[in-house]
Design an enzyme around this catalytic site. Structure first.
Site, short mmCIF file in Angstrom:
data_model
loop_
_atom_site.label_atom_id
_atom_site.label_comp_id
_atom_site.label_asym_id
_atom_site.label_seq_id
_atom_site.Cartn_x
_atom_site.Cartn_y
_atom_site.Cartn_z
N GLY A 44 47.87 44.14 44.01
CA GLY A 44 46.60 44.80 44.38
C GLY A 44 45.85 45.41 43.21
O GLY A 44 46.44 45.79 42.19
N GLY A 76 52.66 44.18 45.00
CA GLY A 76 52.25 44.50 43.64
C GLY A 76 51.02 43.83 43.06
O GLY A 76 50.65 44.16 41.94
N CYS A 115 47.04 48.95 42.61
CA CYS A 115 48.48 49.08 42.82
C CYS A 115 49.18 49.19 41.47
O CYS A 115 48.84 48.46 40.55
CB CYS A 115 48.92 47.84 43.56
SG CYS A 115 50.66 47.56 43.47
P1 5GP Z 1 43.19 44.31 46.48
O1 5GP Z 1 42.45 43.42 47.43
O2 5GP Z 1 42.49 45.58 46.21
O3 5GP Z 1 43.62 43.59 45.22
O4 5GP Z 1 44.59 44.67 47.20
C1 5GP Z 1 44.61 45.32 48.43
C2 5GP Z 1 46.05 45.55 48.86
O5 5GP Z 1 46.75 46.36 47.91
C3 5GP Z 1 46.20 46.32 50.13
O6 5GP Z 1 45.90 45.56 51.28
C4 5GP Z 1 47.66 46.78 50.06
O7 5GP Z 1 48.56 45.78 50.46
C5 5GP Z 1 47.84 47.01 48.57
N1 5GP Z 1 47.77 48.46 48.23
C6 5GP Z 1 46.86 49.37 48.62
N2 5GP Z 1 47.13 50.59 48.09
C7 5GP Z 1 48.25 50.44 47.35
C8 5GP Z 1 49.03 51.34 46.58
O8 5GP Z 1 48.74 52.52 46.41
N3 5GP Z 1 50.15 50.81 46.01
C9 5GP Z 1 50.50 49.50 46.18
N4 5GP Z 1 51.63 49.06 45.62
N5 5GP Z 1 49.76 48.61 46.87
C10 5GP Z 1 48.65 49.08 47.46
#
Ligand code: 5GP
Length: 402
Positions: A202, A200, A205
């Site tokens: 991300g 959660g 996300c």
């Molecule tokens: P960021 O670096 O963009 O903050 O987070 C990346 C991570 O968010 C990804 O590696 C994956 O674990 C998570 N993530 C990617 N797409 C989604 C999504 O559609 N829903 C959720 N819950 N997590 C996501």
């Protein structure tokens, strides 16, 4: 129902306290790390690697700068993998590459692709077949598989990790995502080498909004790193980093690797379409500008009322369980599911190398502030202080360059 009252932390809840340091310059900081994985049993005799392999691969299973590009559209592409691998940085490829595409990519004697790129799978039968084909047909060049599901707590996931481990002892298994020590241990005991941590946090996300489920990311990293290291395993802090300081905090909290989605989105290597938008501003063109014929040469244009028109370039980015991803890859959301990801426009940022340089520069600087001459030392040298305010944002809205 139970309530846990302990305060748990996100990256934004802490800062790293500076310490007296003898380090002269950021140049003196070594960001490379070497790891030996717990469950991986390489089938090659590491003393007789082919000529041309750097010596380091003879001793450790992994040697590189432990940042990872996430297996997301616009980030985990072949082009990104090659660009990052040339700097010894890791990429988890998107799950949606076909077996043929993966075989073509890995079936080269390129030690960078072998050592800095993972294919990604879920737990479907199709993914199992895909993994078997790539291992069989990529001439022994596939070393890493990232087994990635949104909820690493489901029982069948640990069973699936065990099946992959038993069938392929010579593959490094990355598995996730989880956020607690006991599940980290379970996945490692089932055969994972590296556990991916984060539910959660991300940038795209919406799980916390849609479900109310999650765990503050820095605390998750600290707990899971502790649990993994006790067993000789490793972890990835996945998601929630918004700036180089957050990446440094993740390493300082004990993460062996830090995985980035949003921070690596918007680059040429991600392959997304660049969208140009024009905005009429309230700023008027200067009288001397109005004399000039060729407005485009100036990089500025204006409308008939002499208002400056600003051009901004963006790239679409979305969560892998968003509507956009489901539509692109699976023809739409299944009717029993809801989207748990956002679709956003991120500023277009050109080549990823500049962004990487900025991130690495930040982490090197963190290390010099606390006297760590190697990234490995950062966690030992860190004292987190809890804060109410992370930074001064007084000029955030009028900043022209960061
Ligand atoms: P960021 O670096 O963009 O903050 O987070 C990346 C991570 O968010 C990804 O590696 C994956 O674990 C998570 N993530 C990617 N797409 C989604 C999504 O559609 N829903 C959720 N819950 N997590 C996501």
């Amino acid at each position: 129902m139970r309530i846990e009252n302990e305060v748990l932390l996100d990256y934004s809840d802490v800062l790293i306290r500076p310490k007296r340091s003898t380090l002269g310059s950021r140049k003196d900081v070594d960001l490379n790390r070497q790891f030996t994985f717990r469950n991986y049993k390489p089938h090659v005799d590491t003393n007789v690697l082919p000529d041309g392999y750097p010596l380091v691969y003879k001793q450790e299973h992994y040697n590189g700068i432990p940042i990872m590009a996430s297996n997301m559209d616009g980030v985990g592409t072949f082009e990104m993998a090659d660009a990052l691998a040339s700097q010894n940085i890791f990429t988890c490829l998107v799950k949606t590459y076909s077996a043929d595409e993966l075989i073509e990519f890995f079936d080269t004697d390129d030690y960078l692709r072998t050592n800095y790129v993972a294919m990604s799978i879920g737990t479907s039968d199709d993914d199992w077949c895909k993994l078997q084909s790539v291992i069989a047909l990529a001439d022994g060049n596939l070393k890493y598989v990232c087994m990635d599901i949104a909820n690493g707590y489901s029982n069948h996931f640990a069973q699936h990790v065990r099946k992959v481990r038993e069938t392929f002892p010579e593959i490094v298994i990355i598995a996730g995502n989880v956020v607690t020590g006991e599940m980290t241990e379970e996945l490692i005991l089932a055969g994972a080498d590296i556990v991916k941590v984060g539910i959660g946090p991300g940038s795209v996300c919406t799980t916390r909004i849609q479900t109310g489920v999650g765990f503050p990311q820095l605390s998750a990293v600290i707990d899971c790193a502790d649990a993994a290291h006790g067993l000789g395993g490793h972890i990835i802090a996945d998601g929630g980093c918004t700036c180089p300081g957050d990446v440094a905090k993740a390493f300082a909290g004990g993460a062996d690797f830090v995985m980035l989605g949003g921070m690596l989105a918007g680059h040429d290597e991600g392959g997304g379409e660049v969208i140009t938008k024009q905005y009429v501003t309230n700023e008027l063109a200067r009288p001397e500008e109005l004399q000039l014929k060729n407005r485009v040469d100036l990089g500025r244009t204006w409308d008939s009322g002499n208002h400056i028109i600003e051009r901004k370039q963006f790239v679409q980015f979305y969560g892998m369980s968003s509507d956009a991803a489901n539509t692109k890859h699976f023809g739409g959301l299944k009717d029993y599911r809801s989207s748990e990801g956002r679709e956003v426009l991120v500023p277009y940022r050109g080549a990823v190398a500049d962004t990487i340089q900025n991130i690495l520069g930040g982490i090197r600087s963190t290390c010099t502030y606390v006297g760590a001459n190697q990234l490995k030392q950062l966690t030992k040298c860190t004292t987190f202080v809890r804060v109410n305010n992370q930074f001064n944002a007084v000029y955030a809205a009028t900043t022209t360059k960061v």
